[in-house]
Motif scaffolding. Structure first.
Motif, PDB file in Angstrom:
ATOM      1  N   VAL A  63      43.589 120.511  29.584  1.00 41.23           N
ATOM      2  CA  VAL A  63      44.695 120.705  30.522  1.00 41.23           C
ATOM      3  C   VAL A  63      44.913 122.185  30.828  1.00 41.23           C
ATOM      4  N   LEU A  64      44.337 123.083  30.047  1.00 38.40           N
ATOM      5  CA  LEU A  64      44.386 124.501  30.380  1.00 38.40           C
ATOM      6  C   LEU A  64      43.488 124.828  31.576  1.00 38.40           C
ATOM      7  N   ARG A  65      42.481 124.002  31.780  1.00 36.35           N
ATOM      8  CA  ARG A  65      41.525 124.254  32.877  1.00 36.35           C
ATOM      9  C   ARG A  65      41.788 123.381  34.087  1.00 36.35           C
ATOM     10  N   TRP A  66      42.119 122.112  33.868  1.00 40.93           N
ATOM     11  CA  TRP A  66      42.317 121.186  34.976  1.00 40.93           C
ATOM     12  C   TRP A  66      43.768 120.703  35.019  1.00 40.93           C
ATOM     13  N   SER A  67      44.220 120.373  36.233  1.00 40.97           N
ATOM     14  CA  SER A  67      45.617 119.969  36.398  1.00 40.97           C
ATOM     15  C   SER A  67      45.740 118.688  37.203  1.00 40.97           C
ATOM     16  N   GLY A  68      44.687 117.867  37.195  1.00 37.73           N
ATOM     17  CA  GLY A  68      44.730 116.627  37.955  1.00 37.73           C
ATOM     18  C   GLY A  68      45.769 115.661  37.415  1.00 37.73           C
ATOM     19  N   PRO A  69      46.393 114.875  38.284  1.00 39.30           N
ATOM     20  CA  PRO A  69      47.409 113.920  37.824  1.00 39.30           C
ATOM     21  C   PRO A  69      46.855 112.856  36.885  1.00 39.30           C
ATOM     22  N   LEU A  70      45.557 112.516  37.037  1.00 37.53           N
ATOM     23  CA  LEU A  70      44.968 111.527  36.145  1.00 37.53           C
ATOM     24  C   LEU A  70      44.915 112.050  34.707  1.00 37.53           C
ATOM     25  N   LEU A  71      44.492 113.305  34.538  1.00 40.98           N
ATOM     26  CA  LEU A  71      44.426 113.907  33.204  1.00 40.98           C
ATOM     27  C   LEU A  71      45.823 114.048  32.606  1.00 40.98           C
ATOM     28  N   LEU A  72      46.768 114.516  33.404  1.00 47.86           N
ATOM     29  CA  LEU A  72      48.132 114.680  32.915  1.00 47.86           C
ATOM     30  C   LEU A  72      48.751 113.327  32.555  1.00 47.86           C
ATOM     31  N   GLY A  73      48.525 112.330  33.423  1.00 53.86           N
ATOM     32  CA  GLY A  73      49.087 111.009  33.147  1.00 53.86           C
ATOM     33  C   GLY A  73      48.480 110.361  31.919  1.00 53.86           C
ATOM     34  N   ALA A  74      47.175 110.550  31.707  1.00 51.66           N
ATOM     35  CA  ALA A  74      46.531 109.982  30.517  1.00 51.66           C
ATOM     36  C   ALA A  74      47.092 110.600  29.241  1.00 51.66           C
ATOM     37  N   GLY A  75      47.299 111.909  29.260  1.00 58.36           N
ATOM     38  CA  GLY A  75      47.879 112.564  28.086  1.00 58.36           C
ATOM     39  C   GLY A  75      49.290 112.093  27.808  1.00 58.36           C
ATOM     40  N   ALA A  76      50.074 111.924  28.863  1.00 58.63           N
ATOM     41  CA  ALA A  76      51.443 111.444  28.681  1.00 58.63           C
ATOM     42  C   ALA A  76      51.462 110.029  28.114  1.00 58.63           C
ATOM     43  N   ALA A  77      50.615 109.152  28.660  1.00 60.96           N
ATOM     44  CA  ALA A  77      50.588 107.760  28.187  1.00 60.96           C
ATOM     45  C   ALA A  77      50.168 107.682  26.722  1.00 60.96           C
ATOM     46  N   ALA A  78      49.162 108.470  26.336  1.00 62.79           N
ATOM     47  CA  ALA A  78      48.698 108.451  24.950  1.00 62.79           C
ATOM     48  C   ALA A  78      49.791 108.913  23.993  1.00 62.79           C
ATOM     49  N   ASN A  79      50.550 109.933  24.393  1.00 63.44           N
ATOM     50  CA  ASN A  79      51.590 110.428  23.509  1.00 63.44           C
ATOM     51  C   ASN A  79      52.806 109.511  23.474  1.00 63.44           C
ATOM     52  N   VAL A  80      53.078 108.802  24.557  1.00 68.42           N
ATOM     53  CA  VAL A  80      54.136 107.787  24.527  1.00 68.42           C
ATOM     54  C   VAL A  80      53.770 106.692  23.535  1.00 68.42           C
ATOM     55  N   ALA A  81      52.507 106.264  23.555  1.00 71.53           N
ATOM     56  CA  ALA A  81      52.053 105.239  22.608  1.00 71.53           C
ATOM     57  C   ALA A  81      52.142 105.747  21.174  1.00 71.53           C
ATOM     58  N   THR A  82      51.789 107.015  20.955  1.00 74.13           N
ATOM     59  CA  THR A  82      51.866 107.588  19.608  1.00 74.13           C
ATOM     60  C   THR A  82      53.307 107.636  19.114  1.00 74.13           C
ATOM     61  N   LEU A  83      54.232 108.046  19.979  1.00 76.00           N
ATOM     62  CA  LEU A  83      55.645 108.076  19.598  1.00 76.00           C
ATOM     63  C   LEU A  83      56.174 106.683  19.290  1.00 76.00           C
ATOM     64  N   ALA A  84      55.764 105.700  20.095  1.00 79.04           N
ATOM     65  CA  ALA A  84      56.210 104.326  19.857  1.00 79.04           C
ATOM     66  C   ALA A  84      55.692 103.808  18.520  1.00 79.04           C
ATOM     67  N   LEU A  85      54.449 104.127  18.197  1.00 79.38           N
ATOM     68  CA  LEU A  85      53.877 103.703  16.920  1.00 79.38           C
ATOM     69  C   LEU A  85      54.586 104.385  15.754  1.00 79.38           C
ATOM     70  N   TRP A  86      54.895 105.672  15.913  1.00 78.23           N
ATOM     71  CA  TRP A  86      55.612 106.396  14.862  1.00 78.23           C
ATOM     72  C   TRP A  86      57.002 105.795  14.641  1.00 78.23           C
ATOM     73  N   GLY A  87      57.717 105.507  15.745  1.00 82.14           N
ATOM     74  CA  GLY A  87      59.036 104.912  15.609  1.00 82.14           C
ATOM     75  C   GLY A  87      58.989 103.540  14.962  1.00 82.14           C
ATOM     76  N   LEU A  88      57.986 102.740  15.328  1.00 82.61           N
ATOM     77  CA  LEU A  88      57.835 101.416  14.727  1.00 82.61           C
ATOM     78  C   LEU A  88      57.615 101.511  13.225  1.00 82.61           C
ATOM     79  N   SER A  89      56.775 102.459  12.804  1.00 83.92           N
ATOM     80  CA  SER A  89      56.476 102.591  11.369  1.00 83.92           C
ATOM     81  C   SER A  89      57.692 103.050  10.579  1.00 83.92           C
ATOM     82  N   ARG A  90      58.634 103.737  11.221  1.00 82.78           N
ATOM     83  CA  ARG A  90      59.825 104.207  10.519  1.00 82.78           C
ATOM     84  C   ARG A  90      60.975 103.199  10.541  1.00 82.78           C
ATOM     85  N   VAL A  91      60.988 102.311  11.509  1.00 80.49           N
ATOM     86  CA  VAL A  91      62.107 101.365  11.627  1.00 80.49           C
ATOM     87  C   VAL A  91      61.813 100.053  10.906  1.00 80.49           C
TER      88      VAL A  91
END
Length: 227
Positions: A63-91
């Motif tokens: 993401v330091l080199r490219w700024s395409g919406p596909l790359l940005l959206g993929a990173g956001a989706a992956a981190n949303v899934a990671t946060l959801a998994l972290w919250g599930l494991s704690r609750v």
């Protein structure tokens, strides 16, 4: 004219991308540092943390080199899934694995990683909305600051991981030696101590005189790592 328009095509904010990249790289280092700790409890969990860290690091560099919406959206989706998994494991706990259904403790390392992923999501959202065709003032300074934050976060992650490992080592080093010594103390003289007990009392070696075993709090089962 067409070339000029292409040259001035709006790009995602450099500053927002730098912040997202720094957050992703810092979270990646935390996950890589914590991978061996999780592997001790469940090898599959250690592999997951290592792969997650590698993917976050690669995305942060890309993401330091490219700024395409596909790359940005993929990173956001992956981190949303990671946060959801972290919250599930704690609750409610993970639905699979050796500690299925047992909520994990909320520790400093996990909170730092989750906070970095929230920062990443905010920065990606800003990068997708804020697009510019002009060089942004302070973008270089922001890159230097991002590297500094990355180094500080890495040092914190290493320190917390070392403290967590030290805590595991100390808890595993305490045995029942004091209890066993008490149970056998004075029995080498053919029961002389039991003969010296007061009238009506019970010998020191009787089962009723033994200390009850410590009960493990329900729901812990030794699954108390921080991340």
């Amino acid at each position: 004219m067409t070339r000029a328009r292409r040259a001035r095509k709006p790009l995602a904010s450099h500053t927002a991308r730098y912040i997202a990249a720094a957050a992703s790289l810092a979270a990646a280092q935390i996950h890589v540092v914590m991978a061996p700790v999780h592997a001790e409890e469940w090898p599959a969990s250690g592999v997951f943390f290592a792969l997650l860290g590698v993917l976050q690091a690669l995305w942060g560099v890309a993401v330091l080199r490219w700024s395409g919406p596909l790359l940005l959206g993929a990173g956001a989706a992956a981190n949303v899934a990671t946060l959801a998994l972290w919250g599930l494991s704690r609750v409610v706990g993970m639905p699979f694995g050796p500690h299925a259904g047992v909520p994990e403790a909320v520790g400093t390392t996990g909170l730092v990683a989750a906070g970095l992923e929230v920062v990443l999501l905010a920065a990606v959202s800003a990068a997708l909305v804020w697009r510019t065709t002009e060089p942004e003032p302070g973008a270089v300074a922001m890159g230097v600051a991002a590297v500094a934050v990355l180094g500080a976060t890495f040092a914190t992650a290493v320190a917390v991981a070392e403290a967590d490992n030290h805590g595991h080592a100390e808890s595993g080093g305490h045995g029942d030696s004091g209890h066993s010594d008490e149970g056998h103390h004075g029995n080498g003289d053919g029961g002389a101590d039991s003969a010296a007990t007061p009238s009506g009392g019970q010998p020191s070696g009787s089962p009723d005189a033994e200390s009850p075993e410590e009960e493990v709090p329900e729901g812990h089962e030794g699954h108390d790592h921080e991340h």
